[in-house]
Design an enzyme around this catalytic site. Structure first.
Site, short mmCIF file in Angstrom:
data_model
loop_
_atom_site.label_atom_id
_atom_site.label_comp_id
_atom_site.label_asym_id
_atom_site.label_seq_id
_atom_site.Cartn_x
_atom_site.Cartn_y
_atom_site.Cartn_z
N HIS A 262 -26.80 19.51 -44.36
CA HIS A 262 -27.78 18.77 -43.54
C HIS A 262 -27.13 17.69 -42.68
O HIS A 262 -27.75 16.66 -42.39
CB HIS A 262 -28.87 18.16 -44.42
N CYS B 243 -33.05 12.18 -45.78
CA CYS B 243 -31.91 12.99 -46.23
C CYS B 243 -30.63 12.80 -45.41
O CYS B 243 -29.60 12.39 -45.93
CB CYS B 243 -32.29 14.47 -46.19
#
Length: 482
Positions: free
Chosen positions: A131, A75
């Site tokens: 993130h 990610c």
């Protein structure tokens, strides 16, 4: 084709629009950049008929599928590549994902796509999963180019309670926790926020929305009716059935966004790009079949991503593009479409506007999958050849085949440097490094890979901090603790 969910319509030729024409439009295009989280190669309806993604399937069929699009194996590195145009290994952040309680972010001296778009007059908004670091305020989306942020700082959370591993609440609007969202499914929240932006935006200003859905990342949670109504044909496992439901909910959201785009007249000058951030995690029901490997690996199954463009009026001709495309390329490509006149210095991305618009030869003839000395692995692409150094990661076989297809046996590593011809062997079954006819290619790629390993900066290893416990601020994750 299966029917659509309630409140969803099949997409008309009007959703994912990339402005690839012989000249730029008179006014800068609106841009909607959609990222699905952990969506595997075969987690879509056109590669597994038991899955339910009719809106995405129609977009792919009527748009331009990018058949050789790549991202990073997890990610954080992929999102960093999308927004900076720089390989994560050159920033020391390739080691996997940022965790809560870490004093780390994408380096603050790296300019991000929304910052460059703002300089061109765009309104910029982010919805969904960040993130990319948040322990200090200057690491957060609204300090890195976005006018607004509605979403989650971390990489993992309950879809309904919006709490992560340490029970910290992680859903904010700009700088404030959105406590009222507790109990509402995140896919629905992110879809509605996107629609609200579209309805309130001043149309005299070009618009950029970065919509990073939490779906279909774990935990596997979805309102039950998506599973019972649209995923009855999924028999492989309970995990895969839930994954199907999560994909159906996201697909419905994209359809609802499309309807609003049509109603409000955005379609004549709109760009939308859809991609997954990495391959699917095969141990939780995702499938990258027939590609090899899983999320977190440098095999094709971890790095080759579902990606396509769609246009109702501005994209003509080809329905697929087989040139190489890497995550770092979207920063310069989108910026060019937005009207930038100068090349961006000190990035790895290439402007692919001309080659995709004309279905021409991609200027990208090579890219780095990753170089990671902590994990003792690396991989390099040159044209149709892929070289790996050491073991590209586990799981490293071929997993979750369709019903009636036997899972292939495990595979033994043959050499420290393996070479694959992905034109003739896209599923990476045969190491050709010892073949005489590829001797020059092997030597060239090995020399470059070794050189890159010697010249890359050290990987960042931030200490975990105890002061960041969200219970210190009433239970919500809040920057300002490092």
């Amino acid at each position: 084709m299966k029917g659509t969910t309630s409140g969803t319509r099949m997409l008309l030729p009007a959703l994912f629009i990339l402005v690839f024409t012989s000249s730029l439009t008179a006014s800068p295009p609106n841009i909607l950049f959609i990222v699905a989280d952990d969506m595997g190669w075969a987690d879509v309806q056109w590669r597994d008929s038991s899955m339910y993604t009719p809106n995405l399937e129609q977009l792919k069929a009527e748009g331009v599928e990018l058949t050789n699009a790549y991202a990073q194996p997890s990610c954080t590195p992929s999102r960093a590549a999308f927004l900076t145009g720089i390989y994560p290994f050159r920033m020391g952040i390739q080691n996997s994902v940022f965790e809560e309680l870490e004093n780390i972010s994408v380096p603050l001296d790296k300019k991000m796509l929304p910052q460059s778009l703002k300089e061109l007059g765009y309104a910029t908004h982010m919805v969904g999963k960040w993130h990319l670091g948040f322990c200090r305020w200057d690491m957060t989306p609204t300090r890195r180019g976005f006018d607004s942020f509605y979403g989650m700082y971390n990489g993992y959370a309950d879809y309904f309670t919006h709490t992560e591993h340490r029970d910290g609440y992680d859903l904010v609007f700009n700088d404030t926790p959105v406590w009222s969202a507790n109990g509402t499914y995140s896919t629905h929240l992110f879809t509605q926020r996107t629609i609200d932006i579209l309805k309130t935006h001043n149309r005299s200003q070009p618009l950029f929305i970065y919509l990073a859905y939490q779906a279909v990342h774990g935990p596997h949670q979805v309102p039950e009716h998506y599973v019972s109504n649209f995923c009855a044909d999924v028999t492989a496992s309970e995990d895969r059935k839930l994954l199907c439901g999560m994909g159906a909910a996201m697909d419905e959201g994209i359809g609802n966004i499309t309807r609003v785009l049509e109603e409000l007249g955005y379609m004549d000058n709109l760009l939308i790009f859809f991609t997954s951030d990495n391959g699917g995690p095969v141990h939780t029901g995702s499938s990258n079949w027939p590609l090899r490997g899983s999320k977190l690996t440098l095999w094709e199954g971890g790095t080759k991503v579902t990606s396509f463009l769609y246009s109702s009026s501005l994209l003509r001709g080809n329905t697929s593009y087989d040139g190489l495309v890497h995550a770092v390329d979207w920063y310069p490509t989108l910026l060019r479409l937005a009207g930038a006149k100068k090349n961006i210095p000190n990035i790895d991305g290439l402007d692919l506007w001309e080659s995709i618009s004309t279905n021409g030869v991609s200027p990208r003839q090579e890219f780095v999958y990753d170089i990671n000395d902590d994990k003792q692995r690396a991989a390099l692409r040159y044209k149709n050849y892929k070289m790996t150094w050491n073991k590209p990661g586990h799981p490293d076989g071929w997993y979750n085949p369709p019903p009636g297809v036997a899972q292939p046996p495990e595979w033994n590593y043959t050499s420290e440097y393996m070479l694959f011809d992905l034109d003739t062997d896209p599923t990476e079954t045969t190491d050709i490094s010892s073949r005489r006819q590829v001797k020059k290619v092997y030597k060239h790629m090995k020399s470059k890979l070794d050189s890159l390993r010697l010249t890359m900066p050290p990987q960042l290893h931030p200490p975990k901090l105890k002061e960041g416990d969200p219970t210190n601020w009433g239970g919500a994750w809040t920057p300002g603790w490092c």
